[in-house]
Structure formats: structure tokens, C-alpha cells
Scaffold this motif. Structure first.
Motif, PDB file in Angstrom:
ATOM      1  N   ARG A  65      -5.352  22.060   9.658  1.00 30.17           N
ATOM      2  CA  ARG A  65      -4.944  23.402  10.059  1.00 30.17           C
ATOM      3  C   ARG A  65      -4.550  23.473  11.530  1.00 30.17           C
ATOM      4  NH1 ARG A  65      -9.850  26.093  12.227  1.00 30.17           N
ATOM      5  NH2 ARG A  65      -8.599  27.967  12.482  1.00 30.17           N
ATOM      6  N   THR A 302      -5.526  24.524   3.347  1.00 25.14           N
ATOM      7  CA  THR A 302      -4.155  24.698   2.882  1.00 25.14           C
ATOM      8  C   THR A 302      -3.985  23.921   1.584  1.00 25.14           C
ATOM      9  OG1 THR A 302      -3.378  24.831   5.171  1.00 25.14           O
ATOM     10  CG2 THR A 302      -1.713  24.450   3.478  1.00 25.14           C
ATOM     11  N   ARG A 319      -2.161  29.268   2.161  1.00 25.66           N
ATOM     12  CA  ARG A 319      -3.377  29.231   2.966  1.00 25.66           C
ATOM     13  C   ARG A 319      -4.556  29.669   2.111  1.00 25.66           C
ATOM     14  NH1 ARG A 319      -4.166  32.283   8.707  1.00 25.66           N
ATOM     15  NH2 ARG A 319      -3.421  34.010   7.449  1.00 25.66           N
TER      16      ARG A 319
END
Length: 409
Positions: A65, A302, A319
């Protein structure tokens, strides 16, 4: 993406009421749909225990991320970001297997419970020293600033081998890095300060690694260097980058765990009395805090590829918020889940994560938190909260930390 559940009233998780107490809404969300697409957050909110566990085990759910963090940086601060986000990309918490496994193995022995136990005597001595300075009977103060922050700082600095004279700069950089990683930096100037702090921390730790190569000590860096993996299975740049993660994670998480546990006990007189009567239950109090109101509310992932989860189709690139704060209150796993019980046993909570990304520093965080809680409860019977009904919480999507905990010692 496809959704099938009926409409649910959205609540913004960073609104003041959700920061103050997110649990009623999270419980309702989990009961409504444990896998829910939130247009407001542009993310899937995964709130059921089994569903969070599935994501923590599934290689299709990626921990990378760094890009979303960089996307949040104001345009004017982007020029400062390249090196800082290069450092973050070396944090094992933001990496997937096999790189994550390779990075983690370097620290495996140093973080084992038997290795951490060597710091028990130092931790207990540091706890008494901090309390002797700050917790004089009858004095009023802020337990977060007086105890919960300085105690982990002392222990983690000793563990990493930070010379005492370097402590102020070291912990300033850590505070600014926390603002970046936890999303509490808002203004462009704050982002710039946080990005520069991460670079400064990396530079400092790189120099400290070089010093420990020449002059080994009794600390984490020296231990890992002696094992010979730095320069072999990981580069020195990767090692230093991971040390910045250790420096950030240890202090912030443990400080919040101590303060949250003290708050939980001092708002539940029966549980406080149980720990006073049986000091070994301080361990149970820390574990219940990790489950019921721990320092982490969620982790962000994700979808690396399309996957099906509980009848929902998550598309590659979506997400995902793994809301452990809701999963740890799932009645399918925890009987009477809203009750704080220092004697609770049974299902494993997810306060430190699970599987490949289980918090590598959990044993040390527990050691420090239990020592602090046991000493505060048993050696300071006059401790009371001066404003128990109105705790103020940090405005963060990810962590659950008080801004202050006013007390009378």
C-alpha cells in the motif's frame, strides 16, 4: 464490481462521532454484510472474523500500500517524497511473499519470545523508574505523556541500541513518521516534515548500523549483524529500511496499548479489582484490550487479482479495509463479545494480525504493556481517571489511540 446486499446508511469512519466510538456502527455493518462495498470510502469493508481471516491467508489480497500512501501526499510535497517512499517500500509490512518472507526471516530469531524475555528485568526496572519520576501519589497528570509514551521509548531504544543522547531526535522523527503512515498529517507542511523525518531516521539508522559493525553491542542491530544475513539474504539498505519500521511500530503501538488498557480497567471496577487481586491477570487485561479496543482498528490491503469473498466479487485493484476492530467483536467467534473479561479464553483475537503478517514485535509489545499495567494497577491503588467520561481519540483511520489520559496518581 458486483454487490448484492441491500442499502446501508454510510458513516464516514473519520467523522468525529466515529473516531469517538466506531463500534456500534461496525457491529451493525458486520451484522448487515461482513463484506460490504463502501462508495464513501471507495473500499471494501471486511468486518466478519472468518472473512478477515480468509483475506489474511489469501495471496490474492496484497499488503502493498505504498502507492496509496503516496497518492495521499499533497501535490506540493511530491518532490520530497521519492526517497521517503523508497524507504517505505522496504518495510516488510508493505510487502507480499516471497519478499516479505525473506525480509522477515532476518529478524525472526531476534523477535522470538525467548530472545525478548532477556529484556524483562530491564523493562520492569524502567517501569519503576518512569513511575517514580511521574506518578507521585496525589499528583495529577496525563498518563499517556507521563508513562505510556516514555516507557516503550526507553525499552525500544535500549533494544535497538539507541544511545540516550540521541533519544530526543530519534523519537521526534518517529512521531513525524507516524503522522505520515497513519494518515494524520494533513497540511502540506506536515507532509514535508514527515517525509523529511523518515529520510533523517533512515540516515541515522544507517550510520548506527555501520557503528555497530565496528563496535558490536548487546542490542537488536548487533545481534542481527552477528547472524550474517545482512549483505547475504538482505541488503544493508533493506535492513536499514526495516529498522525504520521497527522504530515506528514499537513505540506507537505499545504506547496506545498501555493507555487503552488502563482506560478499560479504570472504567470497569470489577475487572480492575480482579487484576489487583491476581496480578497475573494483567496479561489477560492486555489481551482483552487488544481484542475489544486495541491500538489498531484495521489494516489496508489491495486485491492483487479478482477474487470471490462471501458471495461478493472483488476486482483486481480494489482497496480492502480489513476491520479487525469489528472482527474481534464477532459474536460467531466470541461469546458476549462486548464484555471486557480479563479471564476470557478461547478464540484467537486479531489484535496483532494473523499469519504471514502477524506483528513480529508482538512479544516485546506484550512484555512492556503487561509490565506497565501490572505495576500501575498493583503499586498505584490510588490511581483514578479525572475525566473518565470524555476520552479524546486521535483522528486516524487505522489506529486507536488517545490524545491524552488525564489521571490523579
Amino acid at each position: 464490481m458486483t454487490t448484492h446486499a441491500p442499502a446501508l446508511t454510510e458513516r464516514y469512519l473519520l467523522s468525529p462521532d466515529m473516531i469517538a466510538d466506531p463500534y456500534g456502527h461496525l457491529d451493525a455493518l458486520r451484522d448487515h454484510a461482513p463484506v460490504h462495498w463502501s462508495p464513501l470510502h471507495h473500499a471494501w469493508l471486511v468486518t466478519g472474523y472468518d472473512q478477515v481471516m480468509r483475506c489474511l491467508r489469501d495471496p490474492a489480497v496484497s499488503a502493498d500500500r505504498v502507492r496509496p500512501l503516496m497518492d495521499a501526499v499533497p501535490q506540493g510535497a511530491r518532490d520530497d517524497a521519492e526517497r521517503a517512499f523508497g524507504i517505505l517500500s522496504r518495510w516488510m509490512v508493505f510487502n507480499d511473499p516471497p519478499r516479505h518472507r525473506r525480509l522477515r526471516q532476518v529478524f525472526q530469531e531476534a523477535f522470538a519470545a525467548r530472545a525478548v524475555a532477556r529484556y524483562r528485568a530491564f523493562t520492569e526496572k524502567a517501569t519503576r523508574a518512569v513511575l517514580a519520576r511521574k506518578a507521585a501519589p496525589g499528583r495529577t497528570g496525563d498518563l499517556l505523556a507521563d508513562v505510556a509514551k516514555p516507557l516503550p521509548a526507553l525499552v525500544f531504544a535500549r533494544w535497538l541500541g539507541i544511545p540516550p543522547t540521541d533519544g530526543p531526535s530519534f523519537w521526534y522523527w518517529n512521531t513525524r513518521v507516524a503522522d505520515l503512515v497513519l494518515g494524520t498529517a494533513q497540511e502540506e507542511s506536515e507532509y514535508r516534515a514527515s517525509l523529511q523525518a523518515l529520510v533523517s531516521l533512515d540516515d541515522y539508522l544507517g550510520a548506527l548500523v555501520a557503528r555497530r559493525r565496528a563496535e558490536p553491542g548487546d542490542d537488536l542491530i548487533s545481534q542481527v549483524l552477528r547472524e550474517g544475513r545482512v549483505g547475504d539474504s538482505v541488503t544493508e539498505e533493506e535492513f536499514t529500511g526495516m529498522l525504520t519500521q521497527m522504530a515506528f511500530a514499537g513505540g506507537e503501538t505499545t504506547s496506545n496499548l498501555i493507555a487503552n488498557t488502563v482506560l478499560a480497567l479504570h472504567t470497569r471496577p470489577d475487572q480492575l479489582a480482579a487484576v489487583r487481586a491476581e496480578p497475573e491477570l494483567a496479561q489477560g487485561a492486555v489481551e482483552e484490550t487488544l481484542r475489544l479496543d486495541g491500538p489498531s482498528k484495521m489494516s489496508i490491503r489491495t486485491a492483487a487479482r479478482d477474487l470471490d469473498l462471501d458471495g461478493r466479487t472483488l476486482r483486481a485493484g480494489d482497496r480492502i479495509f480489513l476491520v479487525t476492530a469489528a472482527a474481534n467483536r464477532d459474536p460467531a467467534r466470541f461469546p458476549d463479545p462486548g464484555r471486557f473479561d480479563v479471564r476470557r479464553s478461547g478464540a484467537t483475537h486479531l489484535g496483532f494480525g494473523f499469519g504471514a503478517h502477524f506483528c513480529i514485535g508482538a512479544a516485546l509489545a506484550r512484555l512492556v504493556a503487561v509490565a506497565a499495567v501490572r505495576t500501575l494497577v498493583c503499586d498505584h491503588p490510588g490511581l483514578t481517571l479525572t475525566d473518565p467520561g470524555r476520552p479524546a481519540w486521535q483522528p486516524s483511520l487505522l489506529n486507536r489511540g488517545l490524545t491524552a489520559l488525564p489521571v490523579r496518581y
